[in-house]
Enzyme design. Structure first.
Site, PDB file in Angstrom:
ATOM      1  N   SER A  94     104.172-121.378 -19.341  1.00  0.00           N
ATOM      2  CA  SER A  94     104.102-119.915 -19.192  1.00  0.00           C
ATOM      3  C   SER A  94     103.116-119.559 -18.092  1.00  0.00           C
ATOM      4  O   SER A  94     102.152-120.281 -17.847  1.00  0.00           O
ATOM      5  CB  SER A  94     103.639-119.261 -20.491  1.00  0.00           C
ATOM      6  OG  SER A  94     104.488-119.609 -21.558  1.00  0.00           O
TER       7      SER A  94
HETATM    8  N1  SAH Z   1     103.155-122.828 -24.794  1.00  0.00           N
HETATM    9  C1  SAH Z   1     103.855-123.530 -23.725  1.00  0.00           C
HETATM   10  C2  SAH Z   1     105.072-122.740 -23.270  1.00  0.00           C
HETATM   11  C3  SAH Z   1     106.279-123.616 -23.220  1.00  0.00           C
HETATM   12  S1  SAH Z   1     107.852-122.818 -23.057  1.00  0.00           S
HETATM   13  C4  SAH Z   1     102.909-123.880 -22.599  1.00  0.00           C
HETATM   14  O1  SAH Z   1     101.749-123.483 -22.645  1.00  0.00           O
HETATM   15  O2  SAH Z   1     103.317-124.602 -21.692  1.00  0.00           O
HETATM   16  C5  SAH Z   1     108.390-122.776 -24.758  1.00  0.00           C
HETATM   17  C6  SAH Z   1     108.544-124.082 -25.475  1.00  0.00           C
HETATM   18  O3  SAH Z   1     109.085-123.790 -26.773  1.00  0.00           O
HETATM   19  C7  SAH Z   1     109.497-125.091 -24.851  1.00  0.00           C
HETATM   20  O4  SAH Z   1     108.806-126.298 -24.646  1.00  0.00           O
HETATM   21  C8  SAH Z   1     110.600-125.258 -25.905  1.00  0.00           C
HETATM   22  O5  SAH Z   1     111.123-126.573 -25.968  1.00  0.00           O
HETATM   23  C9  SAH Z   1     109.867-124.890 -27.171  1.00  0.00           C
HETATM   24  N2  SAH Z   1     110.683-124.469 -28.309  1.00  0.00           N
HETATM   25  C10 SAH Z   1     111.784-123.688 -28.332  1.00  0.00           C
HETATM   26  N3  SAH Z   1     112.235-123.534 -29.606  1.00  0.00           N
HETATM   27  C11 SAH Z   1     111.403-124.249 -30.400  1.00  0.00           C
HETATM   28  C12 SAH Z   1     111.328-124.485 -31.811  1.00  0.00           C
HETATM   29  N4  SAH Z   1     112.222-123.977 -32.679  1.00  0.00           N
HETATM   30  N5  SAH Z   1     110.335-125.257 -32.278  1.00  0.00           N
HETATM   31  C13 SAH Z   1     109.414-125.799 -31.439  1.00  0.00           C
HETATM   32  N6  SAH Z   1     109.431-125.616 -30.094  1.00  0.00           N
HETATM   33  C14 SAH Z   1     110.407-124.841 -29.586  1.00  0.00           C
END
Ligand code: SAH
Length: 212
Positions: free
Chosen positions: A58
């Site tokens: 993000s």
């Molecule tokens: N907090 C992260 C943002 C990553 S983008 C950072 O700081 O980099 C969102 C993430 O959510 C992705 O890696 C995706 O694979 C994950 N995601 C989506 N649905 C999910 C679920 N049901 N359980 C766990 N992770 C999930």
């Protein structure tokens, strides 16, 4: 990279992030260690970079905005993050003194983030699986941060909030979502709604179908 980090923090202030504890955490955590080689020179730009598997880290403003919403309402305690991704948001929460739990559904990202957090010695409890089911064995949580787009309020996660606990979650369709804060007060839930963002989809039982 310290100079780039300072400039990122200045930009966050310019965009309206005022919480000093949050700004301090952004000054501390080395964001360039959470992106891949190609994005490293641009790690401190206010952008969301690809981290593989169709996912992104993000952008700093988004992480700062969500973190401020949590810190200002529940400054300490146990926090569950859904969507570990790069691990950067976990490291920011740890720098703020929270006890951090994080769940990721993509095995490759779960491992990558684990390596980055271990190398930095950041003590985060990690789990591979569907985060929409929460982490019942560790509940209740003072805070829950969902870092992917939810189609609706995730009700299983809400049931794992402590009394007075706060969830920060982007809720909307696949194109854009309203940043939503839900606070548990006894058996009631209070809502606040903020500006719109665009997240990758939250998949899983209380998310979008896996194909998204
Ligand atoms: N907090 C992260 C943002 C990553 S983008 C950072 O700081 O980099 C969102 C993430 O959510 C992705 O890696 C995706 O694979 C994950 N995601 C989506 N649905 C999910 C679920 N049901 N359980 C766990 N992770 C999930």
């Amino acid at each position: 990279m310290a100079q780039e980090r300072r400039e990122m923090v200045e930009q966050l202030k310019f965009y309206g992030i005022t919480n000093l504890r949050v700004l301090d955490a952004f000054m501390t955590v080395k964001r360039h260690l959470f992106v891949d080689e190609q994005s490293r020179p641009y790690a401190y730009d206010d952008c969301a970079w690809p981290i593989g598997y169709g996912q992104t880290i993000s952008q700093p403003f988004t992480v700062a905005f969500m973190t401020s919403l949590l810190v200002e309402r529940r400054p300490s305690g146990r926090v569950l993050e859904i969507g570990t991704g790069s691990g950067y948001q976990s490291a920011i929460l740890d720098a703020l003194g929270y006890q951090v739990f994080t769940i990721e559904r993509v095995p490759g990202l779960f491992e990558m983030a684990g390596r980055a957090l271990d190398e930095l010695g950041v003590p985060v409890a990690r789990r591979l699986g569907d985060g929409t089911l929460g982490w019942p064995e560790e509940a209740p949580f003072d805070g829950i941060i969902v870092t992917a787009a939810a189609p609706d309020q995730p009700s299983t996660l809400l049931s794992q909030l402590a009394d007075g606990g706060v969830m920060v979650v982007p809720v909307g369709d696949l194109a854009s979502q309203e940043m939503t804060v839900i606070r548990r007060v006894g058996s009631r839930f209070e809502h606040e709604v903020f500006q719109r963002f665009a997240f990758v989809p939250l998949c899983g039982r209380e998310g979008w179908p896996e194909s998204n």
